[in-house]
Design an enzyme around this catalytic site. Structure first.
Site, PDB file in Angstrom:
ATOM      1  N   HIS A 190     -17.036 -14.981 -19.948  1.00  0.00           N
ATOM      2  CA  HIS A 190     -17.573 -13.894 -19.126  1.00  0.00           C
ATOM      3  C   HIS A 190     -19.011 -14.195 -18.693  1.00  0.00           C
ATOM      4  O   HIS A 190     -19.963 -13.861 -19.418  1.00  0.00           O
ATOM      5  CB  HIS A 190     -17.567 -12.585 -19.925  1.00  0.00           C
ATOM      6  CG  HIS A 190     -16.223 -11.962 -20.052  1.00  0.00           C
ATOM      7  ND1 HIS A 190     -15.690 -11.097 -19.107  1.00  0.00           N
ATOM      8  CD2 HIS A 190     -15.275 -12.082 -21.021  1.00  0.00           C
ATOM      9  CE1 HIS A 190     -14.494 -10.702 -19.493  1.00  0.00           C
ATOM     10  NE2 HIS A 190     -14.218 -11.289 -20.650  1.00  0.00           N
ATOM     11  N   CYS A 207     -11.854 -14.434 -16.915  1.00  0.00           N
ATOM     12  CA  CYS A 207     -11.023 -13.887 -17.987  1.00  0.00           C
ATOM     13  C   CYS A 207      -9.628 -13.513 -17.457  1.00  0.00           C
ATOM     14  O   CYS A 207      -8.814 -14.389 -17.238  1.00  0.00           O
ATOM     15  CB  CYS A 207     -11.725 -12.725 -18.687  1.00  0.00           C
ATOM     16  SG  CYS A 207     -10.984 -12.298 -20.285  1.00  0.00           S
ATOM     17  N   GLU A 238     -20.654 -12.614 -16.589  1.00  0.00           N
ATOM     18  CA  GLU A 238     -21.301 -11.329 -16.274  1.00  0.00           C
ATOM     19  C   GLU A 238     -21.730 -10.560 -17.524  1.00  0.00           C
ATOM     20  O   GLU A 238     -22.484  -9.589 -17.412  1.00  0.00           O
ATOM     21  CB  GLU A 238     -20.363 -10.462 -15.414  1.00  0.00           C
ATOM     22  CG  GLU A 238     -19.281  -9.700 -16.159  1.00  0.00           C
ATOM     23  CD  GLU A 238     -18.098 -10.523 -16.638  1.00  0.00           C
ATOM     24  OE1 GLU A 238     -17.101  -9.915 -17.053  1.00  0.00           O
ATOM     25  OE2 GLU A 238     -18.182 -11.766 -16.622  1.00  0.00           O
TER      26      GLU A 238
END
Length: 245
Positions: free
Chosen positions: A190, A100, A192
């Site tokens: 993302h 990002c 994560e």
């Protein structure tokens, strides 16, 4: 002993951090199980906003750069200070994965242009498609041709850096994943984020989304797990440990 640094570029919302963990903790939740299986893997965190000068590159084997609520075009001093360090890291062929804000930061360091996307914010669980180069990539190439990912960003890469290769795209953003060298990647999505984290972000974005003519509740309902996208972070670390990056 592989030494992996998490470069923290921001904080998440207080309630998200309280329930799910701050940005670096979301990455560590993925990386710590691997470190437990492979004690030789060393994990550390550098907060680029608060910790002073970046670590010496000869103390690192790899880095992961987190997302942020900052906007890259604001050119904050801590962010600008990372650019020559990242250029040197790429020149030294240190393994890198930007996420990002980290994606946009790496692109800027390499000569790309980042700014507000003319279509506004992209957020929620969205479909991403590999390019031909992506299919042959040693990090992203094992993903399905089209896969789901968690996204939230107002700014995007508008012009790619010279020599960067585009690995993935979607209808909103032509540059969802880039490769800069043999061991350097970045992704706009993302890996994560879990589905609960994504839903929490959408709850915070109701007003902004309404201004774009989008319904946060519809997007929240559409959130699903995104295991293929999540595997990118784990695979990056696994291949680092195996000496395959």
């Amino acid at each position: 002993m592989p030494r992996l640094l998490i470069v923290k570029t921001g904080d998440t919302f207080e309630d998200v951090a309280r329930v799910h963990g701050n940005f670096e903790e979301l990455f560590l939740a993925v990386l710590r199980p691997l470190a437990r299986r492979h004690p030789a893997l060393s994990l550390s965190v550098f907060d680029a906003r608060r910790d002073g000068d970046p670590p010496a590159l000869d103390t690192l084997d790899a880095m992961v750069i987190t997302g942020s609520h900052a906007m890259l075009s604001d050119a904050e001093p801590w962010s600008e200070a990372l650019l020559p360090w990242l250029r040197e890291a790429i020149a030294k062929d240190i393994a890198m994965l930007g996420v990002c804000y980290g994606h946009q930061l790496m692109a800027t360091a390499c000569g790309g242009t980042v700014g507000y996307h003319p279509a506004g914010r992209e957020t929620g669980t969205q479909a991403i498609t590999l390019t031909e180069a992506g299919h042959g990539d040693r990090l992203l190439g094992e993903l399905p041709a089209t896969f789901s990912a968690q996204l939230t960003h107002a700014q995007s890469i508008l012009v790619t850096p010279p020599r960067a290769e585009v690995l993935a795209y979607n209808a909103h953003d032509a540059y969802q994943a880039l490769r800069y060298g043999p061991r350097q990647w970045s992704v706009q999505f993302h890996p994560e984020f879990t589905a609960p984290v994504m839903r929490a972000y959408l709850s915070h974005q109701r007003e902004d989304l309404a201004e774009q003519g989008q319904d946060a509740d519809v997007l929240i309902e559409a959130v699903t797990p995104a295991p293929a996208a999540s595997s990118v972070l784990r695979r990056f670390a696994e291949r680092l440990v195996a000496g395959e990056l």
